[in-house]
Design a protein around this motif. Structure first.
Motif, PDB file in Angstrom:
ATOM      1  N   ASN A  47     -10.961  32.453  18.602  1.00  0.00           N
ATOM      2  CA  ASN A  47     -10.633  32.065  19.936  1.00  0.00           C
ATOM      3  C   ASN A  47     -10.865  30.531  20.375  1.00  0.00           C
ATOM      4  O   ASN A  47      -9.830  29.787  21.001  1.00  0.00           O
ATOM      5  N   GLU A  48     -11.801  29.605  19.735  1.00  0.00           N
ATOM      6  CA  GLU A  48     -11.914  28.230  19.957  1.00  0.00           C
ATOM      7  C   GLU A  48     -10.462  27.632  19.445  1.00  0.00           C
ATOM      8  O   GLU A  48     -10.055  26.612  19.983  1.00  0.00           O
ATOM      9  N   ARG A  49     -10.314  28.257  18.286  1.00  0.00           N
ATOM     10  CA  ARG A  49      -8.965  27.404  17.581  1.00  0.00           C
ATOM     11  C   ARG A  49      -7.975  27.586  18.423  1.00  0.00           C
ATOM     12  O   ARG A  49      -7.027  26.892  18.866  1.00  0.00           O
ATOM     13  N   LEU A  50      -7.584  28.875  18.961  1.00  0.00           N
ATOM     14  CA  LEU A  50      -6.513  29.287  19.665  1.00  0.00           C
ATOM     15  C   LEU A  50      -6.485  28.434  21.208  1.00  0.00           C
ATOM     16  O   LEU A  50      -5.379  27.941  21.700  1.00  0.00           O
ATOM     17  N   ASP A  51      -7.789  28.248  21.852  1.00  0.00           N
ATOM     18  CA  ASP A  51      -7.692  27.732  23.011  1.00  0.00           C
ATOM     19  C   ASP A  51      -7.519  26.002  22.753  1.00  0.00           C
ATOM     20  O   ASP A  51      -6.873  25.486  23.605  1.00  0.00           O
ATOM     21  N   HIS A  52      -7.945  25.669  21.700  1.00  0.00           N
ATOM     22  CA  HIS A  52      -7.562  24.187  21.560  1.00  0.00           C
ATOM     23  C   HIS A  52      -6.101  24.138  20.846  1.00  0.00           C
ATOM     24  O   HIS A  52      -5.599  23.238  21.723  1.00  0.00           O
ATOM     25  N   GLN A  53      -5.579  25.193  20.395  1.00  0.00           N
ATOM     26  CA  GLN A  53      -3.938  24.872  20.420  1.00  0.00           C
ATOM     27  C   GLN A  53      -3.142  24.941  21.787  1.00  0.00           C
ATOM     28  O   GLN A  53      -2.229  24.152  22.040  1.00  0.00           O
ATOM     29  N   ILE A  54      -3.668  25.906  22.391  1.00  0.00           N
ATOM     30  CA  ILE A  54      -2.981  26.016  23.929  1.00  0.00           C
ATOM     31  C   ILE A  54      -3.376  24.871  24.513  1.00  0.00           C
ATOM     32  O   ILE A  54      -2.434  24.263  25.219  1.00  0.00           O
ATOM     33  N   ALA A  55      -4.595  24.120  24.545  1.00  0.00           N
ATOM     34  CA  ALA A  55      -4.749  22.889  25.262  1.00  0.00           C
ATOM     35  C   ALA A  55      -3.819  22.075  24.695  1.00  0.00           C
ATOM     36  O   ALA A  55      -3.272  20.873  25.439  1.00  0.00           O
ATOM     37  N   THR A  56      -3.725  21.746  23.403  1.00  0.00           N
ATOM     38  CA  THR A  56      -2.891  20.603  22.902  1.00  0.00           C
ATOM     39  C   THR A  56      -1.440  20.835  23.379  1.00  0.00           C
ATOM     40  O   THR A  56      -0.641  20.166  23.588  1.00  0.00           O
ATOM     41  N   LYS A  57      -1.126  22.109  23.433  1.00  0.00           N
ATOM     42  CA  LYS A  57       0.392  22.358  23.511  1.00  0.00           C
ATOM     43  C   LYS A  57       0.760  22.053  25.273  1.00  0.00           C
ATOM     44  O   LYS A  57       1.723  21.456  25.538  1.00  0.00           O
ATOM     45  N   ALA A  58      -0.221  22.223  25.945  1.00  0.00           N
ATOM     46  CA  ALA A  58      -0.086  22.061  27.376  1.00  0.00           C
ATOM     47  C   ALA A  58       0.248  20.319  27.471  1.00  0.00           C
ATOM     48  O   ALA A  58       0.818  19.935  28.294  1.00  0.00           O
ATOM     49  N   LYS A  59      -1.021  19.789  26.984  1.00  0.00           N
ATOM     50  CA  LYS A  59      -0.836  18.143  26.813  1.00  0.00           C
ATOM     51  C   LYS A  59       0.464  17.752  26.323  1.00  0.00           C
ATOM     52  O   LYS A  59       0.895  16.921  26.825  1.00  0.00           O
ATOM     53  N   MET A  60       0.777  18.203  25.259  1.00  0.00           N
ATOM     54  CA  MET A  60       2.538  17.727  24.615  1.00  0.00           C
ATOM     55  C   MET A  60       3.426  18.243  25.642  1.00  0.00           C
ATOM     56  O   MET A  60       4.288  17.312  25.730  1.00  0.00           O
ATOM     57  N   LYS A  61       3.241  19.055  26.459  1.00  0.00           N
ATOM     58  CA  LYS A  61       4.221  19.470  27.230  1.00  0.00           C
ATOM     59  C   LYS A  61       4.572  18.316  28.623  1.00  0.00           C
ATOM     60  O   LYS A  61       5.611  18.306  29.059  1.00  0.00           O
ATOM     61  N   LEU A  62       3.180  18.125  28.842  1.00  0.00           N
ATOM     62  CA  LEU A  62       3.242  16.862  29.983  1.00  0.00           C
ATOM     63  C   LEU A  62       3.806  15.581  29.417  1.00  0.00           C
ATOM     64  O   LEU A  62       4.288  14.687  30.156  1.00  0.00           O
ATOM     65  N   LEU A  63       3.438  15.182  28.128  1.00  0.00           N
ATOM     66  CA  LEU A  63       3.941  14.164  27.574  1.00  0.00           C
ATOM     67  C   LEU A  63       5.277  13.828  27.177  1.00  0.00           C
ATOM     68  O   LEU A  63       5.722  12.671  27.291  1.00  0.00           O
ATOM     69  N   LEU A  64       5.745  14.779  26.613  1.00  0.00           N
ATOM     70  CA  LEU A  64       7.166  14.610  25.943  1.00  0.00           C
ATOM     71  C   LEU A  64       8.161  15.454  26.839  1.00  0.00           C
ATOM     72  O   LEU A  64       7.877  16.161  27.802  1.00  0.00           O
ATOM     73  N   ASP A  65       9.459  14.799  26.667  1.00  0.00           N
ATOM     74  CA  ASP A  65      10.475  15.206  27.509  1.00  0.00           C
ATOM     75  C   ASP A  65      11.129  16.442  26.983  1.00  0.00           C
ATOM     76  O   ASP A  65      10.418  16.986  25.815  1.00  0.00           O
ATOM     77  N   ALA A  66      11.792  17.335  27.429  1.00  0.00           N
ATOM     78  CA  ALA A  66      12.217  18.693  27.027  1.00  0.00           C
ATOM     79  C   ALA A  66      12.992  18.588  25.451  1.00  0.00           C
ATOM     80  O   ALA A  66      12.598  19.551  24.846  1.00  0.00           O
ATOM     81  N   GLU A  67      13.715  17.635  25.298  1.00  0.00           N
ATOM     82  CA  GLU A  67      14.317  17.362  23.924  1.00  0.00           C
ATOM     83  C   GLU A  67      13.309  17.396  22.633  1.00  0.00           C
ATOM     84  O   GLU A  67      13.095  18.033  21.925  1.00  0.00           O
ATOM     85  N   GLN A  68      12.099  16.382  22.996  1.00  0.00           N
ATOM     86  CA  GLN A  68      11.226  16.117  22.183  1.00  0.00           C
ATOM     87  C   GLN A  68      10.122  17.212  22.115  1.00  0.00           C
ATOM     88  O   GLN A  68       9.847  17.635  21.125  1.00  0.00           O
ATOM     89  N   TYR A  69       9.938  17.921  23.107  1.00  0.00           N
ATOM     90  CA  TYR A  69       9.053  19.013  23.242  1.00  0.00           C
ATOM     91  C   TYR A  69       9.747  20.235  22.431  1.00  0.00           C
ATOM     92  O   TYR A  69       8.913  20.797  21.494  1.00  0.00           O
ATOM     93  N   THR A  70      11.018  20.329  22.481  1.00  0.00           N
ATOM     94  CA  THR A  70      11.441  21.425  21.635  1.00  0.00           C
ATOM     95  C   THR A  70      11.284  20.958  20.226  1.00  0.00           C
ATOM     96  O   THR A  70      11.216  22.063  19.218  1.00  0.00           O
ATOM     97  N   LYS A  71      11.566  19.893  19.649  1.00  0.00           N
ATOM     98  CA  LYS A  71      11.554  19.198  18.381  1.00  0.00           C
ATOM     99  C   LYS A  71      10.124  19.554  17.767  1.00  0.00           C
ATOM    100  O   LYS A  71       9.820  19.983  16.832  1.00  0.00           O
ATOM    101  N   TRP A  72       9.029  19.061  18.671  1.00  0.00           N
ATOM    102  CA  TRP A  72       7.802  19.547  18.355  1.00  0.00           C
ATOM    103  C   TRP A  72       7.227  20.824  18.149  1.00  0.00           C
ATOM    104  O   TRP A  72       6.745  21.313  17.325  1.00  0.00           O
ATOM    105  N   GLU A  73       7.647  21.443  18.793  1.00  0.00           N
ATOM    106  CA  GLU A  73       7.430  23.167  18.926  1.00  0.00           C
ATOM    107  C   GLU A  73       8.167  23.412  17.609  1.00  0.00           C
ATOM    108  O   GLU A  73       7.425  24.409  16.672  1.00  0.00           O
ATOM    109  N   LYS A  74       9.494  23.258  17.295  1.00  0.00           N
ATOM    110  CA  LYS A  74      10.038  23.579  16.143  1.00  0.00           C
ATOM    111  C   LYS A  74       9.318  23.190  14.914  1.00  0.00           C
ATOM    112  O   LYS A  74       9.010  23.982  13.765  1.00  0.00           O
TER     113      LYS A  74
END
Length: 162
Positions: free
Chosen positions: A104-131
């Motif tokens: 649960n801690e690991r998944l919560d950390h991943q969710i938080a990191t994903k949310a931070k990245m979504k705020l920082l990156l634009d749409a194209e960068q975010y899709t590349k990062w997710e991939k």
């Protein structure tokens, strides 16, 4: 005929020499070298890799460096705790509750990191990062699957020998 045979032998030998593999460092060696890095060095390297892959601007680089530094510090703390536990001889398999808590801690950390990245990156960068994240996860899973299969193959070979 003799000339053709000599030419054929020469070509085959040249091909064999050309295909010799270059010796690469052992994976364990590479892992030890990477774990010897300070969290700051690790975060800087990861940020530079992301800059190359995602074409980050300067402000994005600074914010992502902070995230990577936080992650590297957390990873280093976990490694030192694990090494201390192993050295003291208290290394046991976690209980079901501890395993659930860690997951649960690991998944919560991943969710938080994903949310931070979504705020920082634009749409194209975010899709590349997710991939890239999904490719890393799939590569890890594939490696673990191959590792299990390899160990099972070795076990079955050992059983056949005796």
């Amino acid at each position: 005929m003799k000339k053709a045979l000599l030419i054929l032998i020469a070509l085959i030998s040249i091909e064999a020499i050309a295909q010799q593999r270059m010796e690469r460092p052992d994976r364990k060696e590479m892992a030890q070298n990477m774990s010897a890095l300070t969290p700051e060095e690790s975060a800087e390297l990861q940020t530079k890799r992301m800059t190359l892959r995602l074409d980050l601007n300067q402000s994005q680089q600074q914010e992502i460096y902070k995230i990577n530094l936080e992650n590297a510090n957390k990873r280093k703390d976990m490694m030192t705790a694990r090494k201390a536990k192993r050295a003291s001889g208290d290394m046991e398999r976690p209980s079901k509750e501890e395993l659930l808590k860690m997951t649960n801690e690991r998944l919560d950390h991943q969710i938080a990191t994903k949310a931070k990245m979504k705020l920082l990156l634009d749409a194209e960068q975010y899709t590349k990062w997710e991939k890239g994240q999904s490719e890393m996860t799939n590569g890890f899973k594939k490696g673990m699957k191959n590792k299990k299969r390899f160990s099972q193959d070795r076990t079955s070979l050992n059983k056949k020998r005796f």
